[in-house]
Design a protein around this motif. Structure first.
Motif, PDB file in Angstrom:
ATOM      1  N   TYR A  51      42.167  46.077  35.251  1.00 33.54           N
ATOM      2  CA  TYR A  51      42.755  45.544  36.479  1.00 33.54           C
ATOM      3  C   TYR A  51      44.092  46.225  36.688  1.00 33.54           C
ATOM      4  O   TYR A  51      44.547  46.993  35.828  1.00 33.54           O
ATOM      5  CB  TYR A  51      42.907  44.021  36.431  1.00 33.54           C
ATOM      6  N   TYR A  52      44.713  45.970  37.817  1.00 33.71           N
ATOM      7  CA  TYR A  52      46.052  46.495  38.049  1.00 33.71           C
ATOM      8  C   TYR A  52      46.915  45.446  38.728  1.00 33.71           C
ATOM      9  O   TYR A  52      46.409  44.533  39.372  1.00 33.71           O
ATOM     10  CB  TYR A  52      46.022  47.795  38.873  1.00 33.71           C
ATOM     11  N   ASN A  53      48.214  45.584  38.527  1.00 33.76           N
ATOM     12  CA  ASN A  53      49.206  44.706  39.154  1.00 33.76           C
ATOM     13  C   ASN A  53      50.057  45.556  40.086  1.00 33.76           C
ATOM     14  O   ASN A  53      50.524  46.621  39.691  1.00 33.76           O
ATOM     15  CB  ASN A  53      50.114  44.050  38.112  1.00 33.76           C
ATOM     16  N   LEU A  54      50.262  45.073  41.286  1.00 39.57           N
ATOM     17  CA  LEU A  54      51.099  45.768  42.260  1.00 39.57           C
ATOM     18  C   LEU A  54      52.365  44.968  42.482  1.00 39.57           C
ATOM     19  O   LEU A  54      52.311  43.767  42.757  1.00 39.57           O
ATOM     20  CB  LEU A  54      50.352  45.933  43.592  1.00 39.57           C
ATOM     21  N   LEU A  62      49.523  39.604  45.626  1.00 43.02           N
ATOM     22  CA  LEU A  62      48.191  39.033  45.437  1.00 43.02           C
ATOM     23  C   LEU A  62      47.146  40.141  45.336  1.00 43.02           C
ATOM     24  O   LEU A  62      47.344  41.249  45.839  1.00 43.02           O
ATOM     25  CB  LEU A  62      47.850  38.102  46.605  1.00 43.02           C
ATOM     26  N   GLY A  63      46.021  39.846  44.743  1.00 45.37           N
ATOM     27  CA  GLY A  63      44.980  40.824  44.518  1.00 45.37           C
ATOM     28  C   GLY A  63      44.392  41.439  45.774  1.00 45.37           C
ATOM     29  O   GLY A  63      43.913  42.565  45.758  1.00 45.37           O
ATOM     30  N   ASN A  64      44.437  40.712  46.881  1.00 44.27           N
ATOM     31  CA  ASN A  64      43.837  41.235  48.111  1.00 44.27           C
ATOM     32  C   ASN A  64      44.829  42.036  48.952  1.00 44.27           C
ATOM     33  O   ASN A  64      44.537  42.384  50.084  1.00 44.27           O
ATOM     34  CB  ASN A  64      43.258  40.086  48.940  1.00 44.27           C
ATOM     35  N   THR A  65      45.997  42.340  48.399  1.00 41.42           N
ATOM     36  CA  THR A  65      47.033  43.061  49.127  1.00 41.42           C
ATOM     37  C   THR A  65      46.794  44.558  49.153  1.00 41.42           C
ATOM     38  O   THR A  65      47.308  45.252  50.015  1.00 41.42           O
ATOM     39  CB  THR A  65      48.413  42.787  48.470  1.00 41.42           C
ATOM     40  N   SER A  66      46.004  45.077  48.210  1.00 44.01           N
ATOM     41  CA  SER A  66      45.863  46.526  48.081  1.00 44.01           C
ATOM     42  C   SER A  66      44.533  46.902  47.446  1.00 44.01           C
ATOM     43  O   SER A  66      43.823  46.051  46.903  1.00 44.01           O
ATOM     44  CB  SER A  66      46.991  47.064  47.204  1.00 44.01           C
TER      45      SER A  66
END
Length: 94
Positions: A51-54, A62-66
């Motif tokens: 996974y990745y963190n932005l 949030l996960g749906n941001t990118s």
């Protein structure tokens, strides 16, 4: 039976919003505009991260941001942010 912990590491990359191109839904920042933890220009993002963190301006998104691929980080609407805004992406690999 002993429990064996899985190998987990992270790869962090940093850039700014001003390095991105496109507008609206197509705004993206190329992997080659990021630097890694060693301060070296990145050539690509990890191919199969868990996974990745932005982080935009230090704030976890949030996960749906990118979306991320090996060549780009797409942030829909990111072009509305100030060009000097820092962007950090952390890929967790195992």
């Amino acid at each position: 039976m002993a429990i064996i912990k899985p190998f987990i590491a992270s790869r962090r990359f940093e850039s700014t919003i001003g390095s991105g191109t496109g507008t609206g839904a197509t705004f993206a920042i190329a992997a080659t505009t990021f630097t890694d933890d060693a301060g070296v220009a990145a050539t690509a993002f990890p191919a199969s991260p868990s996974y990745y963190n932005l982080f935009i301006n230090g704030v976890l998104q949030l996960g749906n941001t990118s979306t991320a691929t090996t060549t780009t980080l797409t942030i829909p609407g990111g072009d509305a942010l100030d060009p000097a805004t820092p962007v950090t992406v952390e890929f967790v690999v195992n």
